[in-house]
Design a protein around this motif. Structure first.
Motif, PDB file in Angstrom:
ATOM      1  N   THR A 141       0.831  -1.200   0.000  1.00  0.00           N
ATOM      2  CA  THR A 141       0.000   0.000   0.000  1.00  0.00           C
ATOM      3  C   THR A 141       0.861   1.244   0.000  1.00  0.00           C
ATOM      4  O   THR A 141       0.622   2.167  -0.768  1.00  0.00           O
ATOM      5  CB  THR A 141      -0.936  -0.002   1.232  1.00  0.00           C
ATOM      6  OG1 THR A 141      -1.747  -1.173   1.172  1.00  0.00           O
ATOM      7  CG2 THR A 141      -1.804   1.238   1.265  1.00  0.00           C
ATOM      8  N   ARG A 157       1.298   4.236  -2.869  1.00  0.00           N
ATOM      9  CA  ARG A 157       1.037   5.640  -2.556  1.00  0.00           C
ATOM     10  C   ARG A 157       2.178   6.539  -2.991  1.00  0.00           C
ATOM     11  O   ARG A 157       1.966   7.687  -3.307  1.00  0.00           O
ATOM     12  CB  ARG A 157       0.823   5.822  -1.049  1.00  0.00           C
ATOM     13  CG  ARG A 157      -0.613   5.771  -0.649  1.00  0.00           C
ATOM     14  CD  ARG A 157      -0.725   6.068   0.787  1.00  0.00           C
ATOM     15  NE  ARG A 157      -0.213   4.883   1.441  1.00  0.00           N
ATOM     16  CZ  ARG A 157      -0.147   4.678   2.710  1.00  0.00           C
ATOM     17  NH1 ARG A 157      -0.525   5.565   3.534  1.00  0.00           N
ATOM     18  NH2 ARG A 157       0.311   3.561   3.203  1.00  0.00           N
ATOM     19  N   HIS A 167       0.167  -1.851 -11.110  1.00  0.00           N
ATOM     20  CA  HIS A 167      -1.226  -1.937 -11.551  1.00  0.00           C
ATOM     21  C   HIS A 167      -1.766  -3.355 -11.359  1.00  0.00           C
ATOM     22  O   HIS A 167      -2.890  -3.551 -10.915  1.00  0.00           O
ATOM     23  CB  HIS A 167      -1.362  -1.536 -13.025  1.00  0.00           C
ATOM     24  CG  HIS A 167      -1.223  -0.069 -13.255  1.00  0.00           C
ATOM     25  ND1 HIS A 167      -2.130   0.854 -12.790  1.00  0.00           N
ATOM     26  CD2 HIS A 167      -0.268   0.648 -13.899  1.00  0.00           C
ATOM     27  CE1 HIS A 167      -1.753   2.061 -13.144  1.00  0.00           C
ATOM     28  NE2 HIS A 167      -0.622   1.965 -13.810  1.00  0.00           N
ATOM     29  N   SER A 173      -2.318  -4.016  -7.682  1.00  0.00           N
ATOM     30  CA  SER A 173      -3.515  -3.334  -7.223  1.00  0.00           C
ATOM     31  C   SER A 173      -4.772  -4.074  -7.666  1.00  0.00           C
ATOM     32  O   SER A 173      -5.720  -4.218  -6.896  1.00  0.00           O
ATOM     33  CB  SER A 173      -3.522  -1.903  -7.763  1.00  0.00           C
ATOM     34  OG  SER A 173      -4.682  -1.256  -7.374  1.00  0.00           O
ATOM     35  N   SER A 225      -7.522  -5.750  -5.222  1.00  0.00           N
ATOM     36  CA  SER A 225      -8.924  -5.334  -5.195  1.00  0.00           C
ATOM     37  C   SER A 225      -9.875  -6.511  -5.404  1.00  0.00           C
ATOM     38  O   SER A 225     -10.959  -6.527  -4.866  1.00  0.00           O
ATOM     39  CB  SER A 225      -9.191  -4.243  -6.228  1.00  0.00           C
ATOM     40  OG  SER A 225      -9.041  -4.763  -7.532  1.00  0.00           O
ATOM     41  N   ARG A 254      -7.054  -1.469   3.499  1.00  0.00           N
ATOM     42  CA  ARG A 254      -7.655  -1.574   2.167  1.00  0.00           C
ATOM     43  C   ARG A 254      -8.933  -0.729   2.093  1.00  0.00           C
ATOM     44  O   ARG A 254      -9.175  -0.033   1.113  1.00  0.00           O
ATOM     45  CB  ARG A 254      -7.964  -3.027   1.826  1.00  0.00           C
ATOM     46  CG  ARG A 254      -8.428  -3.202   0.384  1.00  0.00           C
ATOM     47  CD  ARG A 254      -8.644  -4.638  -0.002  1.00  0.00           C
ATOM     48  NE  ARG A 254      -7.463  -5.438   0.249  1.00  0.00           N
ATOM     49  CZ  ARG A 254      -7.492  -6.738   0.518  1.00  0.00           C
ATOM     50  NH1 ARG A 254      -8.640  -7.391   0.562  1.00  0.00           N
ATOM     51  NH2 ARG A 254      -6.385  -7.400   0.729  1.00  0.00           N
ATOM     52  N   GLU A 258      -8.100   3.015   1.906  1.00  0.00           N
ATOM     53  CA  GLU A 258      -7.594   3.344   0.564  1.00  0.00           C
ATOM     54  C   GLU A 258      -8.722   3.382  -0.461  1.00  0.00           C
ATOM     55  O   GLU A 258      -8.770   4.274  -1.312  1.00  0.00           O
ATOM     56  CB  GLU A 258      -6.513   2.350   0.134  1.00  0.00           C
ATOM     57  CG  GLU A 258      -5.188   2.555   0.838  1.00  0.00           C
ATOM     58  CD  GLU A 258      -4.580   3.931   0.594  1.00  0.00           C
ATOM     59  OE1 GLU A 258      -4.563   4.388  -0.567  1.00  0.00           O
ATOM     60  OE2 GLU A 258      -4.143   4.560   1.583  1.00  0.00           O
ATOM     61  N   ASP A 259      -9.638   2.418  -0.396  1.00  0.00           N
ATOM     62  CA  ASP A 259     -10.753   2.391  -1.340  1.00  0.00           C
ATOM     63  C   ASP A 259     -11.675   3.591  -1.124  1.00  0.00           C
ATOM     64  O   ASP A 259     -12.169   4.188  -2.089  1.00  0.00           O
ATOM     65  CB  ASP A 259     -11.527   1.076  -1.229  1.00  0.00           C
ATOM     66  CG  ASP A 259     -10.744  -0.106  -1.786  1.00  0.00           C
ATOM     67  OD1 ASP A 259      -9.681   0.105  -2.425  1.00  0.00           O
ATOM     68  OD2 ASP A 259     -11.193  -1.252  -1.586  1.00  0.00           O
ATOM     69  N   LYS A 292     -10.747   6.469   0.033  1.00  0.00           N
ATOM     70  CA  LYS A 292      -9.975   7.610  -0.470  1.00  0.00           C
ATOM     71  C   LYS A 292     -10.133   7.730  -1.990  1.00  0.00           C
ATOM     72  O   LYS A 292     -10.299   8.823  -2.521  1.00  0.00           O
ATOM     73  CB  LYS A 292      -8.504   7.440  -0.084  1.00  0.00           C
ATOM     74  CG  LYS A 292      -7.627   8.609  -0.406  1.00  0.00           C
ATOM     75  CD  LYS A 292      -6.226   8.344   0.109  1.00  0.00           C
ATOM     76  CE  LYS A 292      -5.278   9.457  -0.197  1.00  0.00           C
ATOM     77  NZ  LYS A 292      -3.917   9.145   0.286  1.00  0.00           N
ATOM     78  N   ARG A 293     -10.097   6.587  -2.691  1.00  0.00           N
ATOM     79  CA  ARG A 293     -10.298   6.595  -4.143  1.00  0.00           C
ATOM     80  C   ARG A 293     -11.699   7.098  -4.506  1.00  0.00           C
ATOM     81  O   ARG A 293     -11.904   7.648  -5.576  1.00  0.00           O
ATOM     82  CB  ARG A 293     -10.068   5.204  -4.738  1.00  0.00           C
ATOM     83  CG  ARG A 293      -8.603   4.900  -4.992  1.00  0.00           C
ATOM     84  CD  ARG A 293      -8.425   3.670  -5.860  1.00  0.00           C
ATOM     85  NE  ARG A 293      -8.639   2.416  -5.155  1.00  0.00           N
ATOM     86  CZ  ARG A 293      -7.749   1.831  -4.372  1.00  0.00           C
ATOM     87  NH1 ARG A 293      -6.568   2.364  -4.201  1.00  0.00           N
ATOM     88  NH2 ARG A 293      -8.028   0.684  -3.781  1.00  0.00           N
ATOM     89  N   ASP A 294     -12.644   6.919  -3.589  1.00  0.00           N
ATOM     90  CA  ASP A 294     -14.007   7.413  -3.800  1.00  0.00           C
ATOM     91  C   ASP A 294     -14.156   8.862  -3.320  1.00  0.00           C
ATOM     92  O   ASP A 294     -15.269   9.400  -3.287  1.00  0.00           O
ATOM     93  CB  ASP A 294     -15.022   6.533  -3.051  1.00  0.00           C
ATOM     94  CG  ASP A 294     -15.211   5.169  -3.698  1.00  0.00           C
ATOM     95  OD1 ASP A 294     -14.789   4.981  -4.862  1.00  0.00           O
ATOM     96  OD2 ASP A 294     -15.793   4.284  -3.040  1.00  0.00           O
ATOM     97  N   LYS A 349     -12.689  10.618   3.125  1.00  0.00           N
ATOM     98  CA  LYS A 349     -11.596  10.515   4.097  1.00  0.00           C
ATOM     99  C   LYS A 349     -12.089   9.835   5.364  1.00  0.00           C
ATOM    100  O   LYS A 349     -13.060  10.272   5.978  1.00  0.00           O
ATOM    101  CB  LYS A 349     -11.051  11.897   4.434  1.00  0.00           C
ATOM    102  CG  LYS A 349      -9.859  11.848   5.385  1.00  0.00           C
ATOM    103  CD  LYS A 349      -9.340  13.231   5.695  1.00  0.00           C
ATOM    104  CE  LYS A 349      -8.094  13.255   6.515  1.00  0.00           C
ATOM    105  NZ  LYS A 349      -8.073  12.496   7.725  1.00  0.00           N
TER     106      LYS A 349
END
Length: 196
Positions: free
Chosen positions: A29, A33, A45, A48, A52, A104, A107-108, A110-112, A115
């Motif tokens: 992770t 980052r 990639h 990742s 996922s 995980r 992080e997911d 955060k991608r959305d 926070k």
């Protein structure tokens, strides 16, 4: 050495394996980052994508209270450092499989664009006693579990810093990572439920 010694040694080895798996996940992770979009490699990639979709979750033999038997062997609030995993780059720790799933999930989110912060995690027994002294027992209107019974003492609960958007995201997605909201007066408290 006897059967108890053998069982203890097996539990120790299992917890070290879990801790190493958690450290490996945290390293992966943090590596992901630090790469900028231009530096991302095919390998990162691929890693990742695999993370996922995830390998099948390990299942655990749970005791009557829902605690994995190998974890229960240590005792509530007595989990050794090698059985714990770090949450992101914070000082917070959870039982290694729970830390891996929480990392995980954060992080997911955060991608959305959401926070999720963390305010509390694993609590050694002495901290549980201190918390009761400061905040009172939950059964008497306070905010602390009886020492030795806390989900935090198993490293299987976390208190999160959630705004309304993050709380909504958690309520929609947390179950996919094994986390449940299980304390009625505490929307910040989320417990990990390992697969059995």
């Amino acid at each position: 050495m006897g059967i108890e010694g053998v069982n203890s040694r097996i539990a120790d080895i299992q917890s070290r394996i879990l801790a190493l798996q958690g450290q490996q996940a945290a390293t992966t992770t943090s590596r992901a980052r630090t790469e900028t979009p231009g530096q991302a490699t095919f390998a990162s990639h691929l890693q990742s994508a695999v993370a996922s979709t995830g390998a099948p979750d390990k299942s655990y033999k749970l005791n009557s209270k829902g605690v994995p038997e190998d974890l229960a062997a240590y005792g509530n609030g007595k989990i050794p450092p090698e059985a714990l995993g770090r949450v992101g780059d914070t000082r917070h720790q959870l039982w290694a499989p729970a830390a891996e799933k929480l990392n995980r999930m954060i992080e997911d989110a955060k991608r959305d664009g959401v926070k999720i912060g963390i305010t509390d995690s694993y609590r050694p027994y002495a901290e549980q006693v201190d918390l009761v002294r400061r905040k009172g027992l939950y059964s008497q209107g306070g905010l602390a579990a009886k020492p030795g019974t806390s989900e935090h003492g198993w490293g299987m609960a976390t208190d999160l810093d959630l705004n309304s958007e993050a709380l909504s995201w958690m309520r929609k997605n947390a179950k996919n990572y094994g986390f449940v909201e299980n304390v009625p007066r505490e929307s910040w408290h989320w417990a990990f439920r390992p697969p059995s």
